[in-house]
Design an enzyme around this catalytic site. Structure first.
Site, PDB file in Angstrom:
ATOM      1  N   ALA A  94       0.833  -1.211   0.000  1.00 51.92           N
ATOM      2  CA  ALA A  94       0.000   0.000   0.000  1.00 51.92           C
ATOM      3  C   ALA A  94       0.863   1.255   0.000  1.00 51.92           C
ATOM      4  O   ALA A  94       0.486   2.282  -0.571  1.00 51.92           O
ATOM      5  CB  ALA A  94      -0.914  -0.010   1.217  1.00 51.92           C
ATOM      6  N   CYS A 126       3.555   1.840  12.558  1.00 47.69           N
ATOM      7  CA  CYS A 126       4.504   2.805  11.993  1.00 47.69           C
ATOM      8  C   CYS A 126       4.720   3.942  12.975  1.00 47.69           C
ATOM      9  O   CYS A 126       5.830   4.370  13.221  1.00 47.69           O
ATOM     10  CB  CYS A 126       3.988   3.348  10.674  1.00 47.69           C
ATOM     11  SG  CYS A 126       3.748   2.048   9.481  1.00 47.69           S
TER      12      CYS A 126
HETATM   13  N1  PLP Z   1      -2.194   2.678   4.907  1.00 46.21           N
HETATM   14  C1  PLP Z   1      -2.727   2.262   6.069  1.00 46.21           C
HETATM   15  C2  PLP Z   1      -4.007   2.872   6.534  1.00 46.21           C
HETATM   16  C3  PLP Z   1      -2.102   1.268   6.829  1.00 46.21           C
HETATM   17  O1  PLP Z   1      -2.642   0.865   7.978  1.00 46.21           O
HETATM   18  C4  PLP Z   1      -0.892   0.720   6.348  1.00 46.21           C
HETATM   19  C5  PLP Z   1      -0.162  -0.283   7.143  1.00 46.21           C
HETATM   20  O2  PLP Z   1      -0.096  -0.219   8.364  1.00 46.21           O
HETATM   21  C6  PLP Z   1      -0.382   1.181   5.128  1.00 46.21           C
HETATM   22  C7  PLP Z   1      -1.063   2.160   4.431  1.00 46.21           C
HETATM   23  C8  PLP Z   1       0.883   0.616   4.551  1.00 46.21           C
HETATM   24  O3  PLP Z   1       0.648  -0.683   4.109  1.00 46.21           O
HETATM   25  P1  PLP Z   1       1.820  -1.591   3.485  1.00 46.21           P
HETATM   26  O4  PLP Z   1       2.429  -2.281   4.655  1.00 46.21           O
HETATM   27  O5  PLP Z   1       1.124  -2.555   2.584  1.00 46.21           O
HETATM   28  O6  PLP Z   1       2.736  -0.698   2.785  1.00 46.21           O
END
Ligand code: PLP
Length: 370
Positions: free
Chosen positions: A68, A316
């Site tokens: 994502a 994060c």
């Molecule tokens: N967006 C949201 C709302 C998320 O919760 C996360 C992951 O915690 C991400 C983006 C990033 O996802 P990815 O680990 O697939 O890069």
């Protein structure tokens, strides 16, 4: 271990692992190759795309990415390219949106940040102030990774289109996909981000849904995969695993999730030092609490020793001491320091929930006394 950090990542379903193993061990061919076994792999990739696209309402196109974070980065690399105008995002965004938006400021682009209501949803009045006829790109998270608060994407998108008809509306749907209605046409979005590992799929595979008629600039240039927009040999096992997770999720009874959350919420509300951080509309999968007088890291460690794994705010955000989201909704430093995120999955067992709940409450009370 009782795992209650499912907003950070989920355990892949057994059927996902099985299907991925077949792709890795037997059907390992490059889907672009021109011999029969490779055609079979290509077919599996396209069938997976259809399954996931159907779960997003069946219209538009889905492009596979590595995560994502990549999908969100693509939006900011392409959504404003060669375009004049301003960009609007909220203070409630995941860093993969927020930091990409901030990076545009250095390129001289007018980036506007919208505040949050006390419940964590985007402040619609502030949104109306920030959006104007020159707005080129808006990105608003569908369901917050911090608290599970849900934004009214259809309403925000409709307002944007009335103010700036050619603007692009993107929503990060990572915590929403499969957990609430995510028909992209109904939401009125142009772009929608998803990720497999939040729904029982593998890590390392994501997607960007693009509405029909919208031409994005390529993100990775090379061999021309993903219709020339995102080159790189497809993560075939990840793609097939992603679709299998969607299929598995669709057929599982999800009603128990709301029951789990309600029981935990009720138990927490008996402790005066606890504030539940939640929206008027909230995901049943996430319960965020701020406990004044304790350090969330210590609670997390204590619970891990007892076999219960919970999250600290978002995974994060937990690396940095500040929490942008909780600050934006007015939590005190003492409450922010004691903020935890408990997040559920359809793989959590009812029998484990009462035990986990008792351990959490006992540990909180112990820390409050010490
Ligand atoms: N967006 C949201 C709302 C998320 O919760 C996360 C992951 O915690 C991400 C983006 C990033 O996802 P990815 O680990 O697939 O890069």
């Amino acid at each position: 271990m009782i795992y209650l950090d499912n907003a950070a990542t989920t355990k892949p379903f057994e059927s996902v692992v099985r299907r991925m193993n077949v792709m890795l061990e037997d059907k390992f061919y490059n889907p672009s190759a021109l011999y029969a076994p490779a055609f079979g792999v290509k077919k599996e990739v396209e069938a997976a795309r259809d399954v996931i696209c159907d779960a997003l309402g069946g219209k538009g196109k889905l492009y596979f990415t590595a995560c994502a974070t990549e999908s969100n980065s693509w939006v900011f690399a392409s959504g404003i390219k060669n375009k004049k105008g301003n960009v609007v995002v909220s203070y409630g965004e995941h860093p993969s949106v927020f930091e990409n938006a901030r990076a545009l400021i250095a390129k001289g682009i007018d980036v506007r940040f919208v505040g949050l209501n006390k419940d964590g949803s985007i402040d619609f009045d502030d949104f109306k102030q920030k959006v104007d006829e020159n707005t080129a790109l808006v990105s608003v998270i569908h369901c917050s990774n911090e608290t599970g608060c849900i934004n009214d994407i259809a309403n925000l998108s409709a307002y944007l289109k009335s103010a700036s008809p050619n603007a692009i509306f993107h929503s990060d749907g990572v915590q929403a996909f499969m957990k609430m209605p995510t028909n992209c046409a109904d939401l009125g979005v142009d772009l929608y981000t998803i990720s497999a590992h939040k729904i029982g799929g593998p890590k390392g595979i994501g997607g960007l849904w693009v509405r029909d008629g919208l031409n994005l600039a390529p993100f990775l240039i090379g061999g021309g995969q993903e219709q020339n927009l995102r080159s790189g040999t497809e993560n075939t096992a990840g793609i097939v695993g992603f679709a299998q997770a969607v299929t598995e999720f669709e057929k599982t009874d999800k009603s128990k999730i709301a029951e789990y959350r309600l029981k935990f919420r009720t138990a927490f509300s008996g402790i005066p030092q606890v504030i539940i951080n939640e929206g008027e509309q909230n995901s049943p999968y996430i319960l965020s609490c701020s406990i004044s007088g304790i350090k969330a890291e210590i609670l997390q460690r204590l619970l891990a020793e007892k076999g219960v794994l919970i999250g600290l705010g978002s995974a994060c955000a937990s690396r940095s001491r500040k929490n942008r989201f909780l600050s934006a909704i007015g939590r005190s430093t003492s409450h922010i320091d004691g903020s935890v995120r408990i997040s559920f999955s359809i793989q959590n067992l009812s029998d484990d929930m009462e035990h986990a709940q008792n351990e959490i409450i006992t540990c909180i009370k112990k820390l409050l006394k010490s």
